[in-house]
Design a protein around this motif. Structure first.
Motif, PDB file in Angstrom:
ATOM      1  N   TYR A  79       0.812  -1.291  -0.063  1.00  0.00           N
ATOM      2  CA  TYR A  79       0.206   0.022  -0.140  1.00  0.00           C
ATOM      3  C   TYR A  79       0.871   1.193  -0.004  1.00  0.00           C
ATOM      4  CZ  TYR A  79      -3.113   3.580   1.917  1.00  0.00           C
ATOM      5  OH  TYR A  79      -3.703   4.696   2.120  1.00  0.00           O
ATOM      6  N   ASN A  80       1.802   1.267   0.768  1.00  0.00           N
ATOM      7  CA  ASN A  80       3.079   2.351   1.108  1.00  0.00           C
ATOM      8  C   ASN A  80       3.694   2.557  -0.023  1.00  0.00           C
ATOM      9  OD1 ASN A  80       1.835   3.961   3.393  1.00  0.00           O
ATOM     10  ND2 ASN A  80       2.563   2.118   4.572  1.00  0.00           N
ATOM     11  N   PHE A  81       4.088   1.436  -0.666  1.00  0.00           N
ATOM     12  CA  PHE A  81       4.848   1.466  -2.015  1.00  0.00           C
ATOM     13  C   PHE A  81       4.173   2.099  -3.132  1.00  0.00           C
ATOM     14  CE2 PHE A  81       6.198  -0.610  -5.906  1.00  0.00           C
ATOM     15  CZ  PHE A  81       7.840  -0.047  -5.824  1.00  0.00           C
ATOM     16  N   GLU A  82       2.828   1.726  -3.265  1.00  0.00           N
ATOM     17  CA  GLU A  82       2.049   2.121  -4.413  1.00  0.00           C
ATOM     18  C   GLU A  82       2.221   3.970  -4.124  1.00  0.00           C
ATOM     19  OE1 GLU A  82      -1.282   0.127  -5.252  1.00  0.00           O
ATOM     20  OE2 GLU A  82       0.047  -1.464  -6.012  1.00  0.00           O
ATOM     21  N   ILE A  83       2.125   4.434  -3.004  1.00  0.00           N
ATOM     22  CA  ILE A  83       2.102   5.930  -2.733  1.00  0.00           C
ATOM     23  C   ILE A  83       3.607   6.460  -3.005  1.00  0.00           C
ATOM     24  CG2 ILE A  83       1.886   7.581  -0.990  1.00  0.00           C
ATOM     25  CD1 ILE A  83      -0.128   5.758   0.659  1.00  0.00           C
ATOM     26  N   THR A  84       4.465   5.938  -2.540  1.00  0.00           N
ATOM     27  CA  THR A  84       5.883   6.334  -2.596  1.00  0.00           C
ATOM     28  C   THR A  84       6.794   5.915  -3.719  1.00  0.00           C
ATOM     29  OG1 THR A  84       6.973   4.556  -1.371  1.00  0.00           O
ATOM     30  CG2 THR A  84       5.984   6.408  -0.072  1.00  0.00           C
ATOM     31  N   GLY A  85       6.554   4.770  -4.339  1.00  0.00           N
ATOM     32  CA  GLY A  85       7.201   4.299  -5.456  1.00  0.00           C
ATOM     33  C   GLY A  85       8.478   3.870  -5.094  1.00  0.00           C
ATOM     34  N   ASP A  86       8.646   3.796  -3.639  1.00  0.00           N
ATOM     35  CA  ASP A  86      10.167   3.514  -3.297  1.00  0.00           C
ATOM     36  C   ASP A  86      10.122   2.452  -2.066  1.00  0.00           C
ATOM     37  OD1 ASP A  86      13.165   4.339  -3.218  1.00  0.00           O
ATOM     38  OD2 ASP A  86      12.418   4.337  -0.909  1.00  0.00           O
ATOM     39  N   PRO A  87      10.903   1.444  -2.198  1.00  0.00           N
ATOM     40  CA  PRO A  87      10.717   0.555  -1.124  1.00  0.00           C
ATOM     41  C   PRO A  87      11.075   0.939   0.418  1.00  0.00           C
ATOM     42  CG  PRO A  87      12.436  -0.326  -2.510  1.00  0.00           C
ATOM     43  CD  PRO A  87      11.574   1.032  -3.266  1.00  0.00           C
ATOM     44  N   PHE A  88      12.220   1.689   0.302  1.00  0.00           N
ATOM     45  CA  PHE A  88      12.671   2.136   1.777  1.00  0.00           C
ATOM     46  C   PHE A  88      11.447   2.906   2.372  1.00  0.00           C
ATOM     47  CE2 PHE A  88      15.444   5.127   4.144  1.00  0.00           C
ATOM     48  CZ  PHE A  88      15.478   4.294   5.052  1.00  0.00           C
ATOM     49  N   GLU A  89      10.997   4.014   1.402  1.00  0.00           N
ATOM     50  CA  GLU A  89      10.250   5.066   1.821  1.00  0.00           C
ATOM     51  C   GLU A  89       8.925   4.189   2.305  1.00  0.00           C
ATOM     52  OE1 GLU A  89      10.425   8.234   2.368  1.00  0.00           O
ATOM     53  OE2 GLU A  89      12.629   8.067   1.603  1.00  0.00           O
ATOM     54  N   ALA A  90       8.462   3.214   1.631  1.00  0.00           N
ATOM     55  CA  ALA A  90       7.405   2.205   1.882  1.00  0.00           C
ATOM     56  C   ALA A  90       7.574   1.808   3.431  1.00  0.00           C
ATOM     57  CB  ALA A  90       7.029   1.251   0.855  1.00  0.00           C
ATOM     58  N   VAL A  91       8.672   1.409   3.758  1.00  0.00           N
ATOM     59  CA  VAL A  91       9.106   0.575   4.958  1.00  0.00           C
ATOM     60  C   VAL A  91       9.085   1.735   5.955  1.00  0.00           C
ATOM     61  CG1 VAL A  91      10.896  -0.279   6.338  1.00  0.00           C
ATOM     62  CG2 VAL A  91      10.664  -1.198   4.067  1.00  0.00           C
ATOM     63  N   LEU A  92       9.658   3.018   5.942  1.00  0.00           N
ATOM     64  CA  LEU A  92       9.658   4.025   6.507  1.00  0.00           C
ATOM     65  C   LEU A  92       8.065   4.240   7.058  1.00  0.00           C
ATOM     66  CD1 LEU A  92      12.234   6.541   5.577  1.00  0.00           C
ATOM     67  CD2 LEU A  92      12.191   5.316   7.688  1.00  0.00           C
ATOM     68  N   ARG A  93       7.213   4.454   5.939  1.00  0.00           N
ATOM     69  CA  ARG A  93       5.795   4.775   6.281  1.00  0.00           C
ATOM     70  C   ARG A  93       5.216   3.782   7.184  1.00  0.00           C
ATOM     71  NH1 ARG A  93       2.956   8.751   2.899  1.00  0.00           N
ATOM     72  NH2 ARG A  93       0.962   7.474   3.308  1.00  0.00           N
ATOM     73  N   SER A  94       5.602   2.341   6.739  1.00  0.00           N
ATOM     74  CA  SER A  94       4.959   1.382   7.497  1.00  0.00           C
ATOM     75  C   SER A  94       5.049   1.003   8.823  1.00  0.00           C
ATOM     76  CB  SER A  94       5.188  -0.132   6.498  1.00  0.00           C
ATOM     77  OG  SER A  94       4.868   0.142   5.187  1.00  0.00           O
ATOM     78  N   VAL A  95       6.584   1.374   9.190  1.00  0.00           N
ATOM     79  CA  VAL A  95       6.838   1.079  10.550  1.00  0.00           C
ATOM     80  C   VAL A  95       6.046   2.250  11.361  1.00  0.00           C
ATOM     81  CG1 VAL A  95       9.041  -0.100  10.170  1.00  0.00           C
ATOM     82  CG2 VAL A  95       9.112   2.258  10.116  1.00  0.00           C
ATOM     83  N   ARG A  96       6.149   3.221  10.811  1.00  0.00           N
ATOM     84  CA  ARG A  96       5.416   4.379  11.644  1.00  0.00           C
ATOM     85  C   ARG A  96       3.646   3.903  12.132  1.00  0.00           C
ATOM     86  NH1 ARG A  96       7.835   8.561   7.812  1.00  0.00           N
ATOM     87  NH2 ARG A  96       9.938   8.393   8.587  1.00  0.00           N
ATOM     88  N   MET A  97       3.102   3.060  10.935  1.00  0.00           N
ATOM     89  CA  MET A  97       1.688   2.950  11.179  1.00  0.00           C
ATOM     90  C   MET A  97       1.676   1.469  12.105  1.00  0.00           C
ATOM     91  SD  MET A  97       0.689   3.277   7.230  1.00  0.00           S
ATOM     92  CE  MET A  97      -1.015   3.359   7.326  1.00  0.00           C
ATOM     93  N   LEU A  98       2.708   0.789  12.390  1.00  0.00           N
ATOM     94  CA  LEU A  98       2.719  -0.434  12.889  1.00  0.00           C
ATOM     95  C   LEU A  98       2.843  -0.217  14.664  1.00  0.00           C
ATOM     96  CD1 LEU A  98       4.874  -2.687  10.949  1.00  0.00           C
ATOM     97  CD2 LEU A  98       2.558  -2.815  10.991  1.00  0.00           C
ATOM     98  N   GLU A  99       2.030  -0.984  15.269  1.00  0.00           N
ATOM     99  CA  GLU A  99       2.137  -0.880  16.913  1.00  0.00           C
ATOM    100  C   GLU A  99       2.431  -2.188  17.155  1.00  0.00           C
ATOM    101  OE1 GLU A  99      -1.291   0.985  18.464  1.00  0.00           O
ATOM    102  OE2 GLU A  99      -1.187   2.846  17.038  1.00  0.00           O
ATOM    103  N   GLY A 100       3.279  -2.372  18.301  1.00  0.00           N
ATOM    104  CA  GLY A 100       3.826  -3.593  18.815  1.00  0.00           C
ATOM    105  C   GLY A 100       5.076  -4.074  18.703  1.00  0.00           C
ATOM    106  N   SER A 101       5.310  -5.408  18.582  1.00  0.00           N
ATOM    107  CA  SER A 101       6.779  -5.713  18.546  1.00  0.00           C
ATOM    108  C   SER A 101       7.173  -6.297  17.210  1.00  0.00           C
ATOM    109  CB  SER A 101       7.144  -6.725  19.685  1.00  0.00           C
ATOM    110  OG  SER A 101       6.435  -7.764  19.585  1.00  0.00           O
ATOM    111  N   PHE A 102       8.175  -6.196  16.607  1.00  0.00           N
ATOM    112  CA  PHE A 102       8.382  -6.546  15.229  1.00  0.00           C
ATOM    113  C   PHE A 102       9.795  -6.642  14.672  1.00  0.00           C
ATOM    114  CE2 PHE A 102       6.427  -2.362  15.048  1.00  0.00           C
ATOM    115  CZ  PHE A 102       7.238  -1.659  14.170  1.00  0.00           C
TER     116      PHE A 102
END
Ligand code: GLU
Length: 296
Positions: A136-159
């Motif tokens: 989902y975030n890759f489709e917004i950013t077009g970049d895998p690293f940016e997609a990871v950055l956006r995603s980790v900010r949306m995740l709560e918990g331990s990972f």
């Protein structure tokens, strides 16, 4: 929380990964799986049960030789123990493959959000939400690293995560939050694992990821970033730790080994905090170096 192993280099990934999985087997698990990336395509095999069952599956239904892959032993927290819930999980359009140790606390909200955005879930796991969220975030950013950055900010918990992106055959993205992850540094090959025992037979040089860090692991380089996307300068340590220490040795099982090794381990740990029978205080910054030198 169970085991993660990742490899990028010049060796056969399947064999490095399955050997690595056996090394983290001592932690207990209910399922095992792996994925390799070849010519932009993921080849995934996963199975409830022992690693041996996965190895049988790999013999019956082989995957191509590849030089990059990630693998996992699962201890189910979300969803039953079955093949479909085993890791890795692949995003809907096949852009990302993910293995995960830990628990996503806001998984129900994320699942609802992703379903509203057209994502269909195949498994009952919290982990599958991570794979779709990345896409989902890759489709917004077009970049895998940016997609990871956006995603980790949306995740709560331990990972602790190991992530493959189908358009880059030399990239494993490691993410650490409240669950350990270590990068093993080889020559022309690099490793990512939840426990250094997974790569000790290949290299004893490692970088321990700290909390809320991301690693971009390639066969000839590793870069670290924090969750704000700021590049970090991290030091490697040499693990003073024999490969045999990760084996069962003469003991019939790991629990018995742990019980018999308690006096040795307590002494090793006390030695860190004492000198000539007197307690010493260590600055935090020195602690990891001393710990890794003394205990591996
Ligand atoms: N929560 C994930 C699951 O249930 C990961 C569990 C683990 O750490 O193995 O699949």
């Amino acid at each position: 929380m169970c085991g993660i192993v990742g490899y990028t280099g010049y060796k056969d990934a399947e064999s490095v990964l399955t050997v690595g999985l056996h090394k983290v087997e001592y932690r207990g698990y209910d399922s095992a799986g792996l994925v390799v990336l070849k010519d932009g395509k993921f080849y995934i095999r996963k199975k409830a049960g022992k690693i041996h069952e996965l190895e049988i599956l790999l013999k019956e239904d082989p995957i191509p030789k590849a030089n990059i892959g990630i693998a996992h032993t699962r201890w189910a927290t979300h969803g039953g123990v079955c093949d479909i819930n085993a890791h890795p999980h692949i995003s809907q359009k096949g852009k990302f493959a993910v293995v995960h140790n830990g628990i996503i606390d806001n998984y129900s909200n994320l699942k609802r959000f992703l379903e509203e955005n057209g994502y269909k879930f195949l498994s009952e796991t919290d982990t599958e939400a991570i794979s779709h969220l990345l896409e989902y975030n890759f489709e917004i950013t077009g970049d895998p690293f940016e997609a990871v950055l956006r995603s980790v900010r949306m995740l709560e918990g331990s990972f602790a995560l190991a992530i493959l992106f189908n358009e880059d055959e030399d990239l494993i993205i490691g993410v650490r939050k409240d669950s350990p992850l270590i990068v093993g540094l080889g020559k022309g090959e690099n490793f990512l694992a939840s426990d250094q025992v997974a790569f000790l037979q290949h290299t004893k040089e490692a970088i321990f990821m700290d909390n809320e860090e991301i690693a971009l692991v390639r066969r000839n380089s590793v870069e670290f970033y924090n969750f704000d996307g700021i590049r970090l300068d991290k030091r490697s340590v040499f693990l003073n730790y024999g490969d045999e220490e990760a084996e069962k040795g003469p003991y019939p099982h790991f629990m018995l080994k742990e019980i018999y090794e308690q006096p040795k381990v307590i002494k090793k740990n006390l030695d860190i905090y004492t000198k000539n029978g007197k307690p010493t205080l260590l600055k935090d910054s020195n602690l990891r170096k001393v710990l890794s030198e003394k205990t591996g």
